[in-house]
Design a protein around this motif. Structure first.
Motif, PDB file in Angstrom:
ATOM      1  N   ILE A 119      73.222  76.797  23.055  1.00 36.79           N
ATOM      2  CA  ILE A 119      72.838  77.932  23.905  1.00 36.79           C
ATOM      3  C   ILE A 119      73.464  79.216  23.391  1.00 36.79           C
ATOM      4  O   ILE A 119      72.813  80.269  23.338  1.00 36.79           O
ATOM      5  N   VAL A 120      74.735  79.151  22.989  1.00 35.51           N
ATOM      6  CA  VAL A 120      75.394  80.330  22.428  1.00 35.51           C
ATOM      7  C   VAL A 120      74.679  80.776  21.151  1.00 35.51           C
ATOM      8  O   VAL A 120      74.468  81.979  20.921  1.00 35.51           O
ATOM      9  N   ALA A 121      74.278  79.833  20.305  1.00 37.47           N
ATOM     10  CA  ALA A 121      73.568  80.182  19.069  1.00 37.47           C
ATOM     11  C   ALA A 121      72.238  80.854  19.373  1.00 37.47           C
ATOM     12  O   ALA A 121      71.851  81.825  18.701  1.00 37.47           O
ATOM     13  N   ARG A 122      71.527  80.388  20.381  1.00 39.98           N
ATOM     14  CA  ARG A 122      70.258  81.026  20.751  1.00 39.98           C
ATOM     15  C   ARG A 122      70.501  82.439  21.272  1.00 39.98           C
ATOM     16  O   ARG A 122      69.704  83.348  21.029  1.00 39.98           O
ATOM     17  N   ALA A 123      71.602  82.631  21.997  1.00 41.67           N
ATOM     18  CA  ALA A 123      71.939  83.980  22.454  1.00 41.67           C
ATOM     19  C   ALA A 123      72.224  84.890  21.265  1.00 41.67           C
ATOM     20  O   ALA A 123      71.755  86.043  21.212  1.00 41.67           O
ATOM     21  N   ARG A 124      72.960  84.400  20.299  1.00 43.52           N
ATOM     22  CA  ARG A 124      73.246  85.198  19.110  1.00 43.52           C
ATOM     23  C   ARG A 124      71.970  85.521  18.346  1.00 43.52           C
ATOM     24  O   ARG A 124      71.818  86.616  17.780  1.00 43.52           O
TER      25      ARG A 124
END
Length: 317
Positions: A55-60
């Motif tokens: 999820i953090v990677a998708r936000a980035r």
């Protein structure tokens, strides 16, 4: 060591010397994974990543292709705050969008509203504050998912080891989150229920879900991280004290046998043996039944009830 999940835009890959054909081949082979249009991450790192890290990677990735920095919210903000998630949505990225902003984007859930002043920076991204994040989650998500995140937020702020929990600070935080939640016309009752139930002494998502199931079974006196005097002057702590049934319970997630932060350098077999000796001591010292359960037992109240019954532990009548 944590594998690198830094997103790379298509134009960056080309500028670094990759050809369009090479990018397509790497995606086809799994060397790269496309996590949003024009943005990729290393395939091996993606496959080994936790849902929260994905999820953090998708936000980035969204941040990398946005003209203005997005304000991440809800479940995405929870992941950026380092909170554990329960059954997270695998592809959605949640952002706060100004009421007049038109349009939509692939994989983006827009929540209309003004985030200020409840924003801060986390991991280089703009994100709703912890209290705002919890308030948004408890208004909009299922009870199980909301409690898991609220428990994690309280634990991150007010728990220190097994024995120390700032109950006054936790109560104040819950009030703050509720005050933000009631600004909205929707989800007030849902928010109140989840925040009243939340408790930062739950150390894992499995313990949060277990507590919900125990409550659904009829247990009301559920002690968390209950202290039992151990040998040599040390203390043991048990996940759940079920005083109504004169019993203890523990959520036995497999992570305790493989996570280096919890094994303290021991092998899984050594951890298991240590847990067995600890459990025998607790039973002998307290003369109480002690049941263990895992994820397969907390899917429904009935499945946990059956597990407890196998140990002679019954809910109060």
């Amino acid at each position: 060591m944590t594998a690198d999940l830094t997103p790379h835009r298509y134009d960056e890959l080309i500028a670094e010397g990759a050809s369009p054909r090479r990018v397509r081949a790497d995606v086809a082979s799994g060397e790269l994974v496309r996590i949003r249009p024009g943005v990729f991450v290393p395939g091996e790192a993606w496959r080994s990543a936790t849902p929260e890290r994905r999820i953090v990677a998708r936000a980035r990735a969204l941040h990398a292709v946005s003209a203005a920095p997005p304000v991440f919210s809800h479940e995405t903000a929870a992941a950026l705050h380092g909170l554990p998630l329960f059954r997270p949505h695998p592809t959605s990225v949640h952002v706060i969008a100004a009421p007049g902003r038109p349009g939509a984007a692939s994989g983006v859930v827009r929540h209309r509203g003004e985030p200020d002043p409840d924003v801060e920076e986390r991991q280089g991204l703009v994100v709703t504050s912890l209290a705002r994040t919890v308030s948004d989650v408890v208004r909009t998500m299922t009870f199980e998912r909301a409690v898991t995140i609220a428990d994690g937020a309280l634990r991150s702020r007010f728990a220190s080891g097994n024995a120390r929990y700032d109950t006054e600070g936790a109560a104040s935080f819950r009030e703050q989150a509720l005050a933000i939640a009631v600004r909205s016309a929707h989800g007030r009752a849902r928010a109140t229920r989840a925040l009243e139930f939340a408790d930062g002494r739950a150390q894992l998502p499995g313990e949060s879900i277990s507590r919900i199931r125990l409550h659904q079974l009829g247990f009301r006196e559920i002690g968390l991280q209950s202290r039992v005097a151990g040998p040599g002057g040390r203390d043991y702590f048990v996940d759940f004290a079920l005083d109504e049934a004169a019993a203890f319970g523990e959520f036995d997630g497999s992570i305790k046998y493989v996570d280096d932060r919890m094994t303290d350098g021991r092998t899984p077999a050594e951890v298991f043996d240590r847990e067995k000796r600890r459990e025998d001591w607790i039973r002998g010292r307290t003369q109480r039944r002690l049941a263990r359960w895992g994820w397969s037992h907390v899917s429904t109240p009935a499945s946990l009830g059956a597990r407890l019954a196998a140990f002679g532990i019954l809910p109060p009548r």
